[in-house]
Design a protein around this motif. Structure first.
Motif, mmCIF file in Angstrom:
data_model
loop_
_atom_site.group_PDB
_atom_site.id
_atom_site.type_symbol
_atom_site.label_atom_id
_atom_site.label_comp_id
_atom_site.label_asym_id
_atom_site.label_seq_id
_atom_site.Cartn_x
_atom_site.Cartn_y
_atom_site.Cartn_z
ATOM 1 N N HIS A 177 54.092 10.073 40.688
ATOM 2 C CA HIS A 177 53.982 11.443 41.323
ATOM 3 C C HIS A 177 54.520 11.408 42.657
ATOM 4 C CE1 HIS A 177 51.916 12.632 37.553
ATOM 5 N NE2 HIS A 177 50.957 11.935 37.660
ATOM 6 N N THR A 178 55.272 12.412 43.221
ATOM 7 C CA THR A 178 55.597 12.727 44.440
ATOM 8 C C THR A 178 54.198 13.318 45.127
ATOM 9 O OG1 THR A 178 57.940 12.914 43.979
ATOM 10 C CG2 THR A 178 56.841 13.836 46.008
ATOM 11 N N LEU A 179 53.779 12.694 46.166
ATOM 12 C CA LEU A 179 52.414 13.244 46.825
ATOM 13 C C LEU A 179 52.690 14.959 46.904
ATOM 14 C CD1 LEU A 179 49.788 12.315 47.443
ATOM 15 C CD2 LEU A 179 50.499 12.021 49.852
ATOM 16 N N THR A 180 53.475 15.212 47.539
ATOM 17 C CA THR A 180 53.457 16.790 47.834
ATOM 18 C C THR A 180 54.784 17.521 47.426
ATOM 19 O OG1 THR A 180 54.193 16.268 50.115
ATOM 20 C CG2 THR A 180 51.926 16.567 49.670
ATOM 21 N N ALA A 181 54.672 18.392 46.785
ATOM 22 C CA ALA A 181 55.963 19.536 46.401
ATOM 23 C C ALA A 181 56.302 20.306 47.527
ATOM 24 C CB ALA A 181 55.832 20.120 45.235
ATOM 25 N N ALA A 182 57.336 21.030 47.283
ATOM 26 C CA ALA A 182 57.726 21.896 48.443
ATOM 27 C C ALA A 182 56.638 22.770 48.885
ATOM 28 C CB ALA A 182 59.120 22.527 48.312
ATOM 29 N N GLY A 183 56.364 23.117 49.971
ATOM 30 C CA GLY A 183 55.145 24.144 50.274
ATOM 31 C C GLY A 183 53.812 23.558 50.197
ATOM 32 N N GLU A 184 53.781 22.502 49.759
ATOM 33 C CA GLU A 184 52.034 21.955 49.615
ATOM 34 C C GLU A 184 51.786 21.157 50.758
ATOM 35 O OE1 GLU A 184 52.215 21.474 44.739
ATOM 36 O OE2 GLU A 184 52.063 19.740 46.085
ATOM 37 N N THR A 185 50.676 21.054 51.089
ATOM 38 C CA THR A 185 50.025 20.137 52.145
ATOM 39 C C THR A 185 49.734 18.955 51.649
ATOM 40 O OG1 THR A 185 47.806 20.999 52.150
ATOM 41 C CG2 THR A 185 49.332 22.303 53.523
ATOM 42 N N TRP A 186 49.710 17.907 52.603
ATOM 43 C CA TRP A 186 48.871 16.634 52.174
ATOM 44 C C TRP A 186 47.573 16.518 52.020
ATOM 45 C CZ3 TRP A 186 52.286 12.858 56.078
ATOM 46 C CH2 TRP A 186 53.328 12.637 55.524
ATOM 47 N N GLY A 187 46.863 17.470 52.496
ATOM 48 C CA GLY A 187 45.409 17.467 52.404
ATOM 49 C C GLY A 187 45.237 17.798 50.867
ATOM 50 N N GLU A 188 45.939 18.913 50.217
ATOM 51 C CA GLU A 188 45.790 19.652 49.099
ATOM 52 C C GLU A 188 45.977 18.269 48.171
ATOM 53 O OE1 GLU A 188 47.064 24.176 50.028
ATOM 54 O OE2 GLU A 188 48.553 22.445 49.345
#
Length: 296
Positions: A177-188
């Motif tokens: 998986h890509t860790l984050t998608a557009a608009g998401e935070t790394w914390g989430e």
């Protein structure tokens, strides 16, 4: 090592300071500032006397300008220029060029041709092979094969390389998986990463501070971590055991990422071997679905 250790102060680099103070400079200081702005990456190669001669001003003008810019002296300004070049700033790696030229194209010199760039790429791959070694590649590939899930991430040019790595890995194993998608935070996203997963981080210079914070957080949470980075800039933190260094210096002001792609390819080749029959079954399924969907 921080930007301040490299001579890049938090209140801005050499060129940023000149632009901020330009309107307040005297005529002679502006003449000197224009020379620096025209070739910021070359400042580290000159003494104060040489730079003054190049601008047609006195050495005292050099001292006045660097103090006005907030540096203790010329040596500190030289360190700021050198630190920006070491960090991979294209502006500081770009030499004083003739019209239409690029880095390494100084007045009176011919730019390197395509053959030189190809040779440089070959040299970068050879240097990277010596840095990584088969044991290190095998260890990272084994972690990729054995993890419950793999999370890839990177920013700026590293985002492309992380995406390429994911595309290679998903051919022979699932749950990449890509860790984050557009608009998401790394914390989430990090909330879902467990200790039986693997975080595959690409952090080629020039790195954003956010990537360093991500690495520190992953280390503090004891998350399995593999890092693909360059061999030229310090990382500001203790490197994880599964770190792969690649040679990215080039003949231009922009880094050459050929060796980074070669490392990803080497990891994938080892992953294919480790995935065994399950990997072959997966690629068969993917190809069957391509045919059913008429995708390729």
């Amino acid at each position: 090592m921080t930007d301040e250790n490299l001579g890049i102060r938090p209140d801005g680099g050499l060129t940023a300071r000149i632009r901020r103070h330009y309107g307040d400079l005297t005529r002679l200081e502006r003449a000197l500032a224009d020379v620096i702005l025209d070739r910021p990456g070359e400042v580290a190669a000159y003494s104060a006397t040489e730079l003054a001669a190049l601008a047609g001003v006195s050495k005292m003008t050099v001292s006045r300008l660097v103090r006005r810019l907030g540096y203790a002296g010329f040596e500190e300004a030289r360190l700021a220029s050198r630190g920006a070049a070491e960090s991979g700033s294209p502006l500081y790696l770009l030499g004083k060029s003739a019209p239409g030229g690029g880095a390494g194209t100084h007045a009176g010199n011919e730019p390197p041709g395509p053959e030189a760039h190809f040779r440089s790429s070959i040299d970068a791959i050879a240097a990277t092979a010596r840095l990584c070694g088969p044991e290190r590649i095998a260890a990272v590939a084994a972690a990729l094969a054995g993890a419950r899930r793999v999370w890839v991430c990177g920013q700026r040019n590293s985002a492309f390389l992380a995406g390429y790595a994911r595309w290679q890995f998903i051919q022979f194993r699932g749950e990449v998986h890509t860790l984050t998608a557009a608009g998401e935070t790394w914390g989430e996203a990090l909330a879902d990463v467990g200790r039986d997963d693997l975080l595959f981080v690409v952090a080629i210079r020039r790195r954003s501070p956010a990537v360093v914070r991500l690495l520190k957080t992953a280390e503090a949470r004891v998350l399995p971590l593999a890092l693909l980075t360059d061999s030229h800039t310090p990382l500001e933190i203790l490197e994880p055991p599964m770190t792969l260094h690649c040679h990215t210096r080039s003949l231009t002001a922009l880094d050459n990422h050929t060796a980074a792609v070669a490392v990803i390819h080497a990891l994938t080749a080892e992953l294919i071997r480790l995935s065994g029959p399950a990997g072959r079954d997966r690629i068969r399924l993917i190809e069957a679905l391509h045919e059913d969907l008429g995708e390729v």
